[in-house]
Scaffold this motif. Structure first.
Motif, mmCIF file in Angstrom:
data_model
loop_
_atom_site.group_PDB
_atom_site.id
_atom_site.type_symbol
_atom_site.label_atom_id
_atom_site.label_comp_id
_atom_site.label_asym_id
_atom_site.label_seq_id
_atom_site.Cartn_x
_atom_site.Cartn_y
_atom_site.Cartn_z
ATOM 1 N N GLU A 79 1.465 -1.427 0.159
ATOM 2 C CA GLU A 79 -0.470 0.260 0.211
ATOM 3 C C GLU A 79 0.940 1.174 -0.096
ATOM 4 O O GLU A 79 0.911 1.973 -1.223
ATOM 5 N N LEU A 80 1.902 1.518 0.799
ATOM 6 C CA LEU A 80 2.990 2.404 0.385
ATOM 7 C C LEU A 80 3.875 2.492 -0.308
ATOM 8 O O LEU A 80 3.839 3.508 -1.182
ATOM 9 N N ALA A 81 4.109 1.517 -0.771
ATOM 10 C CA ALA A 81 4.885 1.695 -2.208
ATOM 11 C C ALA A 81 4.335 1.993 -2.969
ATOM 12 O O ALA A 81 4.255 3.524 -4.265
ATOM 13 N N ARG A 82 2.980 1.981 -3.044
ATOM 14 C CA ARG A 82 2.053 2.419 -4.397
ATOM 15 C C ARG A 82 2.254 3.771 -3.976
ATOM 16 O O ARG A 82 1.920 4.503 -5.197
ATOM 17 N N ARG A 83 1.793 4.066 -2.777
ATOM 18 C CA ARG A 83 1.694 5.647 -3.074
ATOM 19 C C ARG A 83 2.142 6.045 -2.942
ATOM 20 O O ARG A 83 2.459 8.012 -3.070
ATOM 21 N N LEU A 84 3.430 5.562 -2.508
ATOM 22 C CA LEU A 84 5.153 6.512 -2.645
ATOM 23 C C LEU A 84 5.287 7.086 -4.181
ATOM 24 O O LEU A 84 5.353 8.317 -4.304
ATOM 25 N N VAL A 85 4.903 6.192 -4.448
ATOM 26 C CA VAL A 85 5.568 6.043 -6.157
ATOM 27 C C VAL A 85 4.429 7.002 -6.945
ATOM 28 O O VAL A 85 4.521 7.858 -8.195
ATOM 29 N N THR A 86 2.705 6.676 -6.670
ATOM 30 C CA THR A 86 1.965 6.845 -7.810
ATOM 31 C C THR A 86 1.821 8.527 -7.193
ATOM 32 O O THR A 86 1.300 9.509 -7.798
ATOM 33 N N LYS A 87 0.892 8.479 -5.755
ATOM 34 C CA LYS A 87 0.717 9.769 -5.182
ATOM 35 C C LYS A 87 1.731 10.824 -4.874
ATOM 36 O O LYS A 87 1.700 12.087 -5.475
ATOM 37 N N HIS A 88 2.832 10.427 -4.649
ATOM 38 C CA HIS A 88 3.463 11.214 -3.932
ATOM 39 C C HIS A 88 4.576 11.478 -5.112
ATOM 40 O O HIS A 88 6.016 12.172 -4.768
ATOM 41 N N ARG A 89 4.959 10.895 -6.299
ATOM 42 C CA ARG A 89 6.052 10.702 -7.080
ATOM 43 C C ARG A 89 7.168 11.011 -6.748
ATOM 44 O O ARG A 89 7.564 11.500 -6.992
ATOM 45 N N PHE A 90 7.384 9.551 -5.979
ATOM 46 C CA PHE A 90 8.890 9.283 -5.396
ATOM 47 C C PHE A 90 9.528 8.519 -6.283
ATOM 48 O O PHE A 90 8.691 7.437 -7.604
ATOM 49 N N SER A 91 10.680 8.011 -6.722
ATOM 50 C CA SER A 91 10.791 7.526 -7.677
ATOM 51 C C SER A 91 10.463 6.364 -7.153
ATOM 52 O O SER A 91 10.854 5.708 -5.707
ATOM 53 N N VAL A 92 11.364 5.363 -7.905
ATOM 54 C CA VAL A 92 11.282 3.289 -7.384
ATOM 55 C C VAL A 92 12.359 3.346 -6.421
ATOM 56 O O VAL A 92 11.982 2.662 -5.896
ATOM 57 N N ARG A 93 13.327 3.788 -6.764
ATOM 58 C CA ARG A 93 14.562 3.488 -5.996
ATOM 59 C C ARG A 93 14.970 4.400 -4.590
ATOM 60 O O ARG A 93 14.358 3.516 -3.728
ATOM 61 N N GLU A 94 14.242 5.322 -4.707
ATOM 62 C CA GLU A 94 13.558 6.397 -3.314
ATOM 63 C C GLU A 94 12.815 5.884 -2.484
ATOM 64 O O GLU A 94 12.717 5.173 -0.843
ATOM 65 N N ALA A 95 11.432 5.287 -3.035
ATOM 66 C CA ALA A 95 10.779 4.123 -2.120
ATOM 67 C C ALA A 95 11.024 2.866 -1.520
ATOM 68 O O ALA A 95 11.027 2.424 -0.335
ATOM 69 N N ALA A 96 12.224 2.188 -2.622
ATOM 70 C CA ALA A 96 12.703 0.924 -2.315
ATOM 71 C C ALA A 96 13.581 1.410 -0.567
ATOM 72 O O ALA A 96 13.349 0.628 -0.247
ATOM 73 N N THR A 97 13.983 2.549 -1.116
ATOM 74 C CA THR A 97 15.023 2.829 0.002
ATOM 75 C C THR A 97 14.468 3.568 1.458
ATOM 76 O O THR A 97 14.560 3.013 2.276
ATOM 77 N N LEU A 98 13.171 3.466 1.234
ATOM 78 C CA LEU A 98 12.408 4.581 2.179
ATOM 79 C C LEU A 98 11.885 3.112 3.300
ATOM 80 O O LEU A 98 11.845 2.580 4.257
ATOM 81 N N LEU A 99 11.077 2.076 2.059
ATOM 82 C CA LEU A 99 10.895 0.599 2.166
ATOM 83 C C LEU A 99 11.572 -0.248 3.121
ATOM 84 O O LEU A 99 11.581 -1.583 3.445
ATOM 85 N N ALA A 100 12.913 -0.320 3.066
ATOM 86 C CA ALA A 100 14.295 -1.155 2.965
ATOM 87 C C ALA A 100 13.845 -2.215 1.884
ATOM 88 O O ALA A 100 13.985 -3.443 2.705
ATOM 89 N N VAL A 101 12.610 -2.778 1.219
ATOM 90 C CA VAL A 101 13.028 -3.373 0.186
ATOM 91 C C VAL A 101 14.121 -3.213 -0.981
ATOM 92 O O VAL A 101 14.637 -1.956 -1.899
ATOM 93 N N SER A 102 13.954 -3.989 -1.882
ATOM 94 C CA SER A 102 14.670 -3.660 -2.953
ATOM 95 C C SER A 102 13.997 -2.823 -4.334
ATOM 96 O O SER A 102 12.735 -2.913 -4.497
ATOM 97 N N PRO A 103 13.890 -2.359 -5.009
ATOM 98 C CA PRO A 103 13.252 -1.441 -5.957
ATOM 99 C C PRO A 103 13.147 -2.862 -7.303
ATOM 100 O O PRO A 103 11.739 -2.253 -7.263
#
Length: 93
Positions: free
Chosen positions: A59-83
């Motif tokens: 849920e948070l990955a989708r929100r970060l990338v689609t709504k808040h326009r974080f890059s996949v790499r940025e979201a991955a870093t914030l969530l501690a998962v792989s891009p």
């Protein structure tokens, strides 16, 4: 076993997922019985936490990338998962 319970309780076939079976094992050694029951309980808690973690991560990955326009790499870093995992989550929505 679940099908038999659903049939006996006159429940629809889809109700199988709602049936939870708890078995009591008696090995003859109370210490082993208690230890293995505690382990099964801990395993069930861990599996439930894992499912919640996956759902919240998705849920948070989708929100970060689609709504808040974080890059996949940025979201991955914030969530501690792989891009790759973030990309997979976002593409599946």
């Amino acid at each position: 076993m679940r099908e038999v319970i659903a049939l006996a309780a006159d429940r629809p076939d889809e109700a199988d997922d709602e049936v939870r079976l708890d078995f009591v094992y008696q090995t003859g050694d109370v210490e082993i019985d208690v230890a293995t029951e505690q382990l099964r309980h801990l395993r069930a808690q861990t599996e439930a936490a894992s499912r919640e973690l996956a759902a919240r991560t998705s849920e948070l990955a989708r929100r970060l990338v689609t709504k808040h326009r974080f890059s996949v790499r940025e979201a991955a870093t914030l969530l501690a998962v792989s891009p790759a995992r973030v990309d997979q989550i976002v593409r599946s929505s």
